[in-house]
Design a protein around this motif. Structure first.
Motif, PDB file in Angstrom:
ATOM      1  N   VAL A 105       0.848  -1.201   0.000  1.00 12.17           N
ATOM      2  CA  VAL A 105       0.000   0.000   0.000  1.00 12.17           C
ATOM      3  C   VAL A 105       0.880   1.248   0.000  1.00 12.17           C
ATOM      4  O   VAL A 105       0.612   2.206  -0.726  1.00 12.17           O
ATOM      5  N   GLU A 106       1.956   1.213   0.769  1.00 11.16           N
ATOM      6  CA  GLU A 106       2.869   2.352   0.807  1.00 11.16           C
ATOM      7  C   GLU A 106       3.496   2.597  -0.565  1.00 11.16           C
ATOM      8  O   GLU A 106       3.612   3.734  -1.017  1.00 11.16           O
ATOM      9  N   THR A 107       3.883   1.529  -1.257  1.00 10.29           N
ATOM     10  CA  THR A 107       4.441   1.656  -2.607  1.00 10.29           C
ATOM     11  C   THR A 107       3.436   2.327  -3.540  1.00 10.29           C
ATOM     12  O   THR A 107       3.789   3.223  -4.310  1.00 10.29           O
ATOM     13  N   ALA A 108       2.174   1.903  -3.464  1.00 10.09           N
ATOM     14  CA  ALA A 108       1.127   2.473  -4.320  1.00 10.09           C
ATOM     15  C   ALA A 108       0.908   3.959  -4.007  1.00 10.09           C
ATOM     16  O   ALA A 108       0.846   4.792  -4.919  1.00 10.09           O
ATOM     17  N   LEU A 109       0.800   4.293  -2.732  1.00  5.83           N
ATOM     18  CA  LEU A 109       0.563   5.694  -2.353  1.00  5.83           C
ATOM     19  C   LEU A 109       1.760   6.566  -2.702  1.00  5.83           C
ATOM     20  O   LEU A 109       1.588   7.707  -3.163  1.00  5.83           O
ATOM     21  N   ASP A 110       2.974   6.047  -2.519  1.00 13.07           N
ATOM     22  CA  ASP A 110       4.174   6.803  -2.888  1.00 13.07           C
ATOM     23  C   ASP A 110       4.226   7.060  -4.391  1.00 13.07           C
ATOM     24  O   ASP A 110       4.609   8.143  -4.829  1.00 13.07           O
ATOM     25  N   PHE A 111       3.834   6.056  -5.175  1.00 10.54           N
ATOM     26  CA  PHE A 111       3.796   6.223  -6.628  1.00 10.54           C
ATOM     27  C   PHE A 111       2.852   7.363  -6.999  1.00 10.54           C
ATOM     28  O   PHE A 111       3.186   8.219  -7.821  1.00 10.54           O
ATOM     29  N   LEU A 112       1.673   7.375  -6.397  1.00 15.46           N
ATOM     30  CA  LEU A 112       0.696   8.417  -6.701  1.00 15.46           C
ATOM     31  C   LEU A 112       1.209   9.800  -6.285  1.00 15.46           C
ATOM     32  O   LEU A 112       1.034  10.774  -7.018  1.00 15.46           O
ATOM     33  N   LYS A 113       1.857   9.871  -5.138  1.00 18.18           N
ATOM     34  CA  LYS A 113       2.404  11.148  -4.672  1.00 18.18           C
ATOM     35  C   LYS A 113       3.490  11.653  -5.614  1.00 18.18           C
ATOM     36  O   LYS A 113       3.572  12.844  -5.907  1.00 18.18           O
ATOM     37  N   LYS A 114       4.333  10.739  -6.111  1.00 16.36           N
ATOM     38  CA  LYS A 114       5.395  11.125  -7.047  1.00 16.36           C
ATOM     39  C   LYS A 114       4.818  11.631  -8.359  1.00 16.36           C
ATOM     40  O   LYS A 114       5.464  12.394  -9.069  1.00 16.36           O
ATOM     41  N   LYS A 115       3.620  11.211  -8.691  1.00 13.70           N
ATOM     42  CA  LYS A 115       2.942  11.675  -9.900  1.00 13.70           C
ATOM     43  C   LYS A 115       2.118  12.931  -9.633  1.00 13.70           C
ATOM     44  O   LYS A 115       1.289  13.328 -10.432  1.00 13.70           O
ATOM     45  N   SER A 116       2.359  13.557  -8.488  1.00 12.38           N
ATOM     46  CA  SER A 116       1.693  14.803  -8.088  1.00 12.38           C
ATOM     47  C   SER A 116       0.183  14.657  -7.968  1.00 12.38           C
ATOM     48  O   SER A 116      -0.575  15.568  -8.285  1.00 12.38           O
ATOM     49  N   ILE A 117      -0.253  13.503  -7.501  1.00 13.53           N
ATOM     50  CA  ILE A 117      -1.671  13.278  -7.262  1.00 13.53           C
ATOM     51  C   ILE A 117      -1.937  13.542  -5.783  1.00 13.53           C
ATOM     52  O   ILE A 117      -1.309  12.940  -4.915  1.00 13.53           O
ATOM     53  N   LYS A 118      -2.852  14.462  -5.517  1.00 12.19           N
ATOM     54  CA  LYS A 118      -3.178  14.810  -4.140  1.00 12.19           C
ATOM     55  C   LYS A 118      -3.919  13.667  -3.466  1.00 12.19           C
ATOM     56  O   LYS A 118      -4.923  13.180  -3.980  1.00 12.19           O
ATOM     57  N   LEU A 119      -3.415  13.264  -2.337  1.00  8.96           N
ATOM     58  CA  LEU A 119      -4.051  12.221  -1.539  1.00  8.96           C
ATOM     59  C   LEU A 119      -4.429  12.832  -0.196  1.00  8.96           C
ATOM     60  O   LEU A 119      -3.670  12.779   0.758  1.00  8.96           O
ATOM     61  N   VAL A 120      -5.599  13.423  -0.144  1.00 17.02           N
ATOM     62  CA  VAL A 120      -6.052  14.111   1.054  1.00 17.02           C
ATOM     63  C   VAL A 120      -6.654  13.093   2.015  1.00 17.02           C
ATOM     64  O   VAL A 120      -7.614  12.397   1.680  1.00 17.02           O
ATOM     65  N   ASN A 121      -6.066  12.996   3.191  1.00 20.05           N
ATOM     66  CA  ASN A 121      -6.537  12.097   4.247  1.00 20.05           C
ATOM     67  C   ASN A 121      -6.585  10.634   3.829  1.00 20.05           C
ATOM     68  O   ASN A 121      -7.458   9.888   4.256  1.00 20.05           O
ATOM     69  N   ILE A 122      -5.671  10.213   2.980  1.00 19.20           N
ATOM     70  CA  ILE A 122      -5.570   8.803   2.595  1.00 19.20           C
ATOM     71  C   ILE A 122      -4.252   8.284   3.150  1.00 19.20           C
ATOM     72  O   ILE A 122      -3.180   8.717   2.739  1.00 19.20           O
ATOM     73  N   ASN A 123      -4.361   7.372   4.108  1.00 24.68           N
ATOM     74  CA  ASN A 123      -3.192   6.820   4.771  1.00 24.68           C
ATOM     75  C   ASN A 123      -3.195   5.300   4.655  1.00 24.68           C
ATOM     76  O   ASN A 123      -4.224   4.690   4.359  1.00 24.68           O
ATOM     77  N   ILE A 124      -2.041   4.699   4.916  1.00 25.24           N
ATOM     78  CA  ILE A 124      -1.902   3.250   4.797  1.00 25.24           C
ATOM     79  C   ILE A 124      -2.950   2.494   5.617  1.00 25.24           C
ATOM     80  O   ILE A 124      -3.609   1.595   5.080  1.00 25.24           O
ATOM     81  N   PRO A 125      -3.154   2.828   6.900  1.00 27.74           N
ATOM     82  CA  PRO A 125      -4.150   2.066   7.679  1.00 27.74           C
ATOM     83  C   PRO A 125      -5.567   2.173   7.122  1.00 27.74           C
ATOM     84  O   PRO A 125      -6.356   1.231   7.268  1.00 27.74           O
ATOM     85  N   ASP A 126      -5.891   3.285   6.482  1.00 24.93           N
ATOM     86  CA  ASP A 126      -7.225   3.432   5.897  1.00 24.93           C
ATOM     87  C   ASP A 126      -7.464   2.381   4.823  1.00 24.93           C
ATOM     88  O   ASP A 126      -8.554   1.828   4.704  1.00 24.93           O
ATOM     89  N   ILE A 127      -6.429   2.094   4.034  1.00 28.18           N
ATOM     90  CA  ILE A 127      -6.555   1.106   2.962  1.00 28.18           C
ATOM     91  C   ILE A 127      -6.512  -0.299   3.542  1.00 28.18           C
ATOM     92  O   ILE A 127      -7.340  -1.147   3.198  1.00 28.18           O
ATOM     93  N   THR A 128      -5.550  -0.576   4.428  1.00 29.44           N
ATOM     94  CA  THR A 128      -5.424  -1.926   4.981  1.00 29.44           C
ATOM     95  C   THR A 128      -6.604  -2.299   5.870  1.00 29.44           C
ATOM     96  O   THR A 128      -6.884  -3.480   6.044  1.00 29.44           O
ATOM     97  N   ASP A 129      -7.293  -1.312   6.409  1.00 28.54           N
ATOM     98  CA  ASP A 129      -8.504  -1.579   7.205  1.00 28.54           C
ATOM     99  C   ASP A 129      -9.743  -1.692   6.329  1.00 28.54           C
ATOM    100  O   ASP A 129     -10.812  -2.043   6.805  1.00 28.54           O
ATOM    101  N   GLY A 130      -9.623  -1.354   5.052  1.00 27.14           N
ATOM    102  CA  GLY A 130     -10.739  -1.466   4.118  1.00 27.14           C
ATOM    103  C   GLY A 130     -11.822  -0.420   4.315  1.00 27.14           C
ATOM    104  O   GLY A 130     -12.999  -0.695   4.097  1.00 27.14           O
ATOM    105  N   ARG A 131     -11.443   0.807   4.678  1.00 27.80           N
ATOM    106  CA  ARG A 131     -12.431   1.872   4.897  1.00 27.80           C
ATOM    107  C   ARG A 131     -13.058   2.289   3.572  1.00 27.80           C
ATOM    108  O   ARG A 131     -12.382   2.849   2.701  1.00 27.80           O
ATOM    109  N   PRO A 132     -14.366   2.025   3.405  1.00 21.98           N
ATOM    110  CA  PRO A 132     -15.039   2.270   2.116  1.00 21.98           C
ATOM    111  C   PRO A 132     -14.902   3.699   1.596  1.00 21.98           C
ATOM    112  O   PRO A 132     -14.606   3.897   0.415  1.00 21.98           O
ATOM    113  N   SER A 133     -15.112   4.694   2.436  1.00 19.01           N
ATOM    114  CA  SER A 133     -15.070   6.072   1.937  1.00 19.01           C
ATOM    115  C   SER A 133     -13.681   6.447   1.437  1.00 19.01           C
ATOM    116  O   SER A 133     -13.541   7.146   0.425  1.00 19.01           O
ATOM    117  N   ILE A 134     -12.641   5.962   2.096  1.00 16.62           N
ATOM    118  CA  ILE A 134     -11.270   6.267   1.688  1.00 16.62           C
ATOM    119  C   ILE A 134     -10.933   5.541   0.389  1.00 16.62           C
ATOM    120  O   ILE A 134     -10.357   6.116  -0.542  1.00 16.62           O
TER     121      ILE A 134
END
Length: 124
Positions: free
Chosen positions: A73-102
């Motif tokens: 998940v960290e690799t995926a989020l880092d890739f998006l950040k490097k592509k200048s994609i804003k990830l507002v309030n999206i963190n690793i635990p949000d994805i690994t916990d399966g939070r639907p809104s995130i």
């Protein structure tokens, strides 16, 4: 761009369908998502999605442990950040916990960046 046409740099350009087929050929079995919220939790399918959308191969941790899931998940989020994609309030635990809104917000952000963007090759 037409499938298999020559690009500006003399190389062959591939459209998204060609890239998808090549990536599936490189891996032995294609990825399927039956439940978006649980299937993206380990980060592996999220990396698959980003590989298909960007045409770039990404390193991933093998295994099913918490460490491997978080690293993917960290690799995926880092890739998006490097592509200048804003990830507002999206963190690793949000994805690994399966939070639907995130997860829905993340997928929507990827869709907007890649397919709705006016510029071709948004991830490249």
């Amino acid at each position: 761009m037409a499938s298999g046409s020559e690009g500006d740099d003399g190389g062959i350009s591939l459209d998204i369908d060609d890239v998808h087929m090549l990536l599936q050929f490189q891996r032995r079995s294609p990825s399927y998502v039956s439940d978006l919220f649980s299937d993206l939790r380990d980060g592996s399918r999220l990396l698959d999605l980003l590989e298909v959308m960007s045409g770039q191969s990404m390193k991933r941790q093998r295994g099913r442990g918490v460490f491997q899931q978080r690293a993917n998940v960290e690799t995926a989020l880092d890739f998006l950040k490097k592509k200048s994609i804003k990830l507002v309030n999206i963190n690793i635990p949000d994805i690994t916990d399966g939070r639907p809104s995130i997860i829905l917000g993340l997928v929507w952000t990827i869709i907007l960046r890649c397919h709705v963007s006016k510029t071709p090759d948004s991830f490249k």
